[in-house]
Design an enzyme around this catalytic site. Structure first.
Site, short mmCIF file in Angstrom:
data_model
loop_
_atom_site.label_atom_id
_atom_site.label_comp_id
_atom_site.label_asym_id
_atom_site.label_seq_id
_atom_site.Cartn_x
_atom_site.Cartn_y
_atom_site.Cartn_z
N TRP A 81 41.48 30.94 40.19
CA TRP A 81 41.79 31.95 39.18
C TRP A 81 42.97 31.55 38.29
O TRP A 81 42.94 31.78 37.08
CB TRP A 81 41.97 33.33 39.81
CG TRP A 81 40.65 33.85 40.27
CD1 TRP A 81 40.20 33.95 41.56
CD2 TRP A 81 39.56 34.27 39.44
NE1 TRP A 81 38.91 34.41 41.57
CE2 TRP A 81 38.49 34.62 40.29
CE3 TRP A 81 39.37 34.37 38.05
CZ2 TRP A 81 37.26 35.07 39.81
CZ3 TRP A 81 38.15 34.83 37.57
CH2 TRP A 81 37.11 35.17 38.45
N ASP B 27 49.33 37.67 37.87
CA ASP B 27 47.95 38.11 38.09
C ASP B 27 47.90 38.62 39.52
O ASP B 27 47.92 37.84 40.47
CB ASP B 27 46.98 36.94 37.89
CG ASP B 27 45.54 37.31 38.25
OD1 ASP B 27 45.32 38.42 38.80
OD2 ASP B 27 44.63 36.50 37.99
N LYS C 152 39.25 45.83 43.30
CA LYS C 152 39.52 45.30 44.64
C LYS C 152 40.21 46.35 45.51
O LYS C 152 39.63 46.85 46.46
CB LYS C 152 40.38 44.02 44.55
CG LYS C 152 39.56 42.79 44.19
CD LYS C 152 39.69 42.44 42.77
CE LYS C 152 39.31 41.03 42.40
NZ LYS C 152 37.97 40.58 42.68
N1 PMP Z 1 42.15 37.05 38.77
C1 PMP Z 1 41.87 37.12 40.08
C2 PMP Z 1 42.93 36.72 41.06
C3 PMP Z 1 40.62 37.56 40.50
O1 PMP Z 1 40.32 37.63 41.79
C4 PMP Z 1 39.65 37.92 39.54
C5 PMP Z 1 38.27 38.43 39.92
N2 PMP Z 1 37.80 38.13 41.13
C6 PMP Z 1 39.99 37.82 38.21
C7 PMP Z 1 41.25 37.39 37.85
C8 PMP Z 1 39.00 38.19 37.13
O2 PMP Z 1 38.76 39.54 37.18
P1 PMP Z 1 37.63 40.22 36.29
O3 PMP Z 1 36.34 39.91 36.93
O4 PMP Z 1 38.00 41.67 36.34
O5 PMP Z 1 37.74 39.66 34.92
#
Ligand code: PMP
Length: 360
Positions: free
Chosen positions: A102, A171, A195
């Site tokens: 991520w 994040d 989450k």
């Molecule tokens: N950052 C992290 C740490 C994530 O786990 C996720 C999604 N699993 C995201 C960003 C992206 O999130 P979204 O699907 O809401 O765009």
């Protein structure tokens, strides 16, 4: 009612109490004769929901008064672009810590807007840790330092927030509300709700108001934090039902005793699984160094990879759902967000022991 043990990485398990509450008032919210989904976001009824959700989030996280709380759309992925668009404030460089899939995506997105410097990376060791702070090369001229508090795919978590002389951007998509976090040490924290906080559709941003009003001229109004803050996150029609469900989940967190209690529960749940993995004599393996193991996502692999599909199939038959690892990583991943209780973790640990007994 048969409820599965849900280990999905997101959208993920919601507290049953929250679902029941939403169910009870689904057709008639607060005597309006309408569903929450059917009322205007400008109505007093909805504005009360929004205000309460903000007040509860501020109370749970101890958000200082000089921070704006935004309820946005576009998921955490949109923040990968929205952060540099809004926070460069005339600077041209930003620092990023690369600790997994991520943060890698955040880095790629930011490259469109500025010169991204990788201040530290655990790519050389296969994202099995947070690189030691002594190895970081921080740029005092960076607009901000970005880190991914919990790497949802690799199962790597920061033991503490980084020390930085520039604004810290976090994040916290998969960890916000799963443990206490010192908001005041950050310039900005973002997390999508799906989450630990609610359903998909809402993204929470906490931002120090001193960082607002320097957005790049190309920034669309709906992506401008300062404008969103001035409009109470209602520049355009928000995801009202997701916002409402997030509000119910925040109330549930307050009822359960807040983040210290939740943190302990999450440590206990993941602790059970890490112990099961470590006691398996190599039948199961988690590749993350113990000091950096996530209390939200537990990825693991079977020594005999051919058995993984059998494991997943039998787990589903036993009511253990959502265990397939991320497509980029393979293997198994158990996400143990706030609404997953200790019984679920125990059921999975028992299943793992039984599976090993038969197949090991
Ligand atoms: N950052 C992290 C740490 C994530 O786990 C996720 C999604 N699993 C995201 C960003 C992206 O999130 P979204 O699907 O809401 O765009």
């Amino acid at each position: 009612m048969a409820r599965s043990y849900n280990f999905s990485a997101g959208p993920a398990a919601l507290p049953l109490e929250v679902l029941q509450e939403a169910h009870e008032e689904f057709f008639d919210f607060a005597g309006t004769g309408m569903s929450v989904m059917e009322i205007s976001h400008r109505s007093g009824v909805f504005i009360d929901i929004a205000r309460q959700a903000e007040a509860d989030l501020r109370a749970i996280l101890n958000v200082p008064d000089n921070y704006k709380v935004l309820f946005l759309q576009g998921g955490a992925s949109l923040q990968f672009s929205q952060v540099p668009m809004n926070l460069l404030r005339g600077r041209t460089r930003a620092d990023y810590l690369h600790t997994g899939l991520w943060s890698g995506k955040a880095i790629e997105a930011a490259r469109r807007y500025c010169a991204v410097r990788i201040a530290g990376s655990s790519a050389p060791t296969g994202f099995d840790r947070v690189p030691a702070p002594e190895e970081w090369r921080l740029d005092p001229g960076a607009a901000y330092l970005h880190y991914t508090e919990n790497e949802t795919v690799h199962g790597v978590q920061f033991p503490a927030a980084p020390e930085a002389s520039v604004p810290l951007v976090c994040d916290a998509c998969s960890s916000l509300l799963s443990k206490p976090i010192d908001v005041s040490r950050h310039g900005l924290i973002y997390a999508a709700a799906q989450k630990n906080m609610g359903p998909a559709g809402v993204t929470v941003v906490l931002v120090d108001e001193a960082l607002l009003d320097g957005a790049l001229p190309i920034t669309p109004d709906v992506l401008n934090y300062a404008q969103a803050a001035r409009a109470d996150s209602m520049l355009n029609t928000p995801a009202t039902f997701s916002w409402y469900l997030t509000g119910l989940t925040l109330r549930w967190i307050l009822r359960t005793g807040g983040l210290d209690r939740i943190h302990q529960a999450n440590q206990a749940k993941t602790g059970l699984l890490y112990r099961a993995i470590d006691a398996s004599g190599g039948f199961y393996a988690n590749k993350v160094l113990p000091a950096f193991r996530s209390i939200n996502n537990v990825p693991f692999f079977l020594a005999d990879t051919a058995l993984e599909s059998v494991f997943l199939r039998q787990a589903e038959s036993a009511g253990l759902m959502g265990l397939k690892g991320h497509s980029s990583a393979g293997g198994i991943r158990a996400s143990l967000y706030n609404a997953v209780d200790l019984r679920a973790a125990a059921a999975l640990a028992d299943f793992m022991a039984d599976f090993q007994r038969v197949r090991g």
